[in-house]
Design a protein around this motif. Structure first.
Motif, PDB file in Angstrom:
ATOM      1  N   MET A 148      38.168  44.282  42.946  1.00 47.31           N
ATOM      2  CA  MET A 148      38.935  43.067  43.026  1.00 47.31           C
ATOM      3  C   MET A 148      39.472  41.800  44.315  1.00 47.31           C
ATOM      4  O   MET A 148      38.418  42.239  44.974  1.00 47.31           O
ATOM      5  N   THR A 149      39.554  41.072  44.018  1.00 48.93           N
ATOM      6  CA  THR A 149      39.323  40.084  45.390  1.00 48.93           C
ATOM      7  C   THR A 149      40.589  39.519  44.802  1.00 48.93           C
ATOM      8  O   THR A 149      41.969  39.258  44.210  1.00 48.93           O
ATOM      9  N   ASN A 150      40.970  38.998  46.671  1.00 49.63           N
ATOM     10  CA  ASN A 150      42.230  37.898  46.708  1.00 49.63           C
ATOM     11  C   ASN A 150      41.387  36.699  47.461  1.00 49.63           C
ATOM     12  O   ASN A 150      42.540  35.725  47.955  1.00 49.63           O
ATOM     13  N   ASN A 198      45.980  41.014  44.713  1.00 50.26           N
ATOM     14  CA  ASN A 198      44.488  41.195  44.752  1.00 50.26           C
ATOM     15  C   ASN A 198      44.722  40.911  42.844  1.00 50.26           C
ATOM     16  O   ASN A 198      44.745  41.853  42.239  1.00 50.26           O
ATOM     17  N   TYR A 199      42.927  39.972  42.486  1.00 50.32           N
ATOM     18  CA  TYR A 199      42.855  40.042  41.564  1.00 50.32           C
ATOM     19  C   TYR A 199      41.728  40.431  40.590  1.00 50.32           C
ATOM     20  O   TYR A 199      40.963  40.804  41.190  1.00 50.32           O
ATOM     21  N   LEU A 219      48.035  27.905  39.740  1.00 49.59           N
ATOM     22  CA  LEU A 219      47.983  29.618  39.849  1.00 49.59           C
ATOM     23  C   LEU A 219      48.424  30.712  41.426  1.00 49.59           C
ATOM     24  O   LEU A 219      49.204  31.918  40.862  1.00 49.59           O
ATOM     25  N   TYR A 220      47.390  29.814  42.038  1.00 51.46           N
ATOM     26  CA  TYR A 220      46.815  31.300  42.646  1.00 51.46           C
ATOM     27  C   TYR A 220      48.075  31.219  43.986  1.00 51.46           C
ATOM     28  O   TYR A 220      48.844  30.622  44.998  1.00 51.46           O
ATOM     29  N   ASP A 263      36.081  32.791  45.385  1.00 52.18           N
ATOM     30  CA  ASP A 263      35.471  34.099  44.570  1.00 52.18           C
ATOM     31  C   ASP A 263      35.821  33.869  43.132  1.00 52.18           C
ATOM     32  O   ASP A 263      35.134  34.248  42.473  1.00 52.18           O
ATOM     33  N   LEU A 264      37.445  33.374  43.239  1.00 51.91           N
ATOM     34  CA  LEU A 264      37.732  32.965  42.050  1.00 51.91           C
ATOM     35  C   LEU A 264      37.051  31.297  41.859  1.00 51.91           C
ATOM     36  O   LEU A 264      37.081  31.644  40.391  1.00 51.91           O
TER      37      LEU A 264
END
Length: 439
Positions: A252-254, A335-336, A329-330, A258-259
DNA sequence: TCTGGGGTCCTAGGACCC
DNA sequence: TCTGGGGTCCTAGGACCC
């Protein structure tokens, strides 16, 4: 007659073509990040490994039985699929490619006396030419061809099964579960059971109208299809109506960067897919999810869409728009786990947008004020047929009666009739071909 | 620790137009 | 007794499929 050709254990079979060592051994193919089991050889199925199972739950069983595991290679599978499909077209030109490993055949033009022999020949030669084993089911409707294919896999020595309307068919329909019928999943099966319908045979014998009220027109079609009356035609789906590219992250990442990196890749890939089918898109949507399985993390999932001023297939524009949607959206405190992009409102490049395309969607035909107190079906049909435009793909019928409107309370407002808020006009939408069959 | 990715169709209504 | 008719576009969710 319709045929359904289905590749056996497709992804595993593809791997075996290039690695004969895998034959007669238990093999599974895994999803992205090696998370789930998405294909199993017969040997793996025999060990009790279910479809779609998370790998970690079956690690022990897999190690104990020396099951061979492979990460998926979609480029390879796509290529093998087109080989199988073009081989099929050589024998039967009129086919519908239903999924990566399945195709429906229109067998109308094939002599019914030699039909089964021909199917056996097709199966043999497909294997010789591509290395992929297939099963073929034949029946009077697509739904029954699907069922026949299932029987071919289970109970046929030559991989071909013919299922005409017969007592034999009735016996099968009594023996299997509702969920074994194409189009009926657990939810609908439960609804049917609550009505006292427990087997496909009982469904076949039900009043189609009742099933429509219970499930919708989709269920009604299944009843007819089980009786051998075709309601689903062979459809040559040339272009996709929506294109999705999405992946789960390995971890996962926040981090917004990265997104953005992932999103840029997916958007570029989606634009490629769009161009490869010579289409343009008119809308873009981005969605984002946290890990839905995690109990300790805060959950968040959302999507945002934009309608474009002009149709486009430009990678640059699609990435730019996707980035802007991500800004909506962010939220930094989550954590995505997953992000994806969907291209929508897809049109063929150079297509005339003002013609049939528009005719096919929306409310095409509204008839009212021509009927005076009748519930006679043929009256209604005749009135509708009077004005029907042959180009229509769909039609909608609604009917009203006295009592839709609320009467004004005093003379002053005598023209102010109000629609009753609780009134729901019953209506029915169907394909044009179905209407022709009924009438 | 770890849990896929990509589709289609139908329903039911709301907002708005002339 | 008997109320206007006809239409487009959009949304959003819920099913189902491989």
């Amino acid at each position: 007659m319709y045929g359904l050709v289905d590749c056996n254990n497709f992804y595993v079979s593809c791997e075996r073509v290039f690695n004969p060592f895998l034959r007669n051994k238990p093999v599974v193919v895994l999803s992205n990040n090696d998370g789930c089991i998405i294909a199993r050889s017969n040997e793996a199925k025999a060990l009790g490994i279910p479809m779609g199972a998370p790998l970690h739950q079956y690690k022990k069983l897999i190690n104990q039985n020396k099951v061979l595991t492979y990460s998926s290679n979609y480029t390879l599978y796509g290529d093998m699929s087109s080989r199988v499909m073009s081989s099929l077209k050589y024998f039967v030109p009129d086919i519908e490619i239903y999924s990566i490993d399945e195709a429906f055949l229109n067998l109308e033009k094939i002599n019914s006396l030699t039909l089964l022999d021909e199917m056996i020949t097709i199966r043999t030669l497909i294997y010789q030419w591509t290395g992929i084993p297939v099963s073929i089911g034949v029946g009077p409707t697509k739904t029954l061809a699907k069922l026949a294919n299932r029987m071919a896999k289970k109970h046929s020595s030559n991989g071909v099964y013919f299922l005409p309307i017969s007592n034999h068919l009735n016996k099968i329909l009594k023996d299997i579960c509702l969920e074994d019928i194409w189009g009926i999943s657990k939810g609908w099966a439960n609804r049917l059971k609550s009505l006292g319908i427990h087997t496909p045979f009982e469904l076949q014998q039900s009043d189609p109208r009742k099933i429509r009220d219970l499930i919708s027109v989709v269920g009604e079609r299944i009843v007819y299809e089980l009786r051998g009356i075709p309601c689903l035609n062979l459809e040559v789906i040339a272009a996709k109506k929506s294109i999705t590219v999405s992946r789960s992250f390995g971890s996962m990442t926040n981090d917004k960067n990265d997104l953005k990196k992932a999103l840029a890749n997916y958007a570029a890939r989606a634009a490629e897919k769009l161009r490869s089918q010579s289409s343009l898109c008119g809308a873009i949507s981005v969605f984002i999810n946290t890990n839905r399985f995690s109990k300790k993390d805060l959950q968040y999932s959302n999507s945002s869409s934009v309608i474009l001023d002009d149709l486009t297939d430009s990678t640059q524009i699609i990435i730019q728009k996707a980035f802007r949607l991500l800004e909506n959206l962010y939220r930094p405190n989550y954590n995505y786990k997953k992000i994806g992009v969907i291209l929508l409102n897809i049109e063929k490049r150079g297509q005339d947008l003002t013609s049939e395309n528009y005719v096919i969607q929306g409310n095409l035909f509204t008839y009212s004020n021509i009927l005076h107190k009748t519930n006679n079906q043929s009256d209604i049909c005749m009135k509708m047929l009077d004005g029907i435009n042959a180009k229509m793909g769909k039609m909608t019928l609604f009917y009203g009666s006295q009592g839709i409107m609320k009467q004004p309370k005093n003379k002053k407002e005598k023209n102010n009739w109000q629609m009753r808020s609780n009134y729901r006009s019953p209506f029915y939408t169907t394909n044009w071909n179905d209407i022709l069959k009924v009438s």
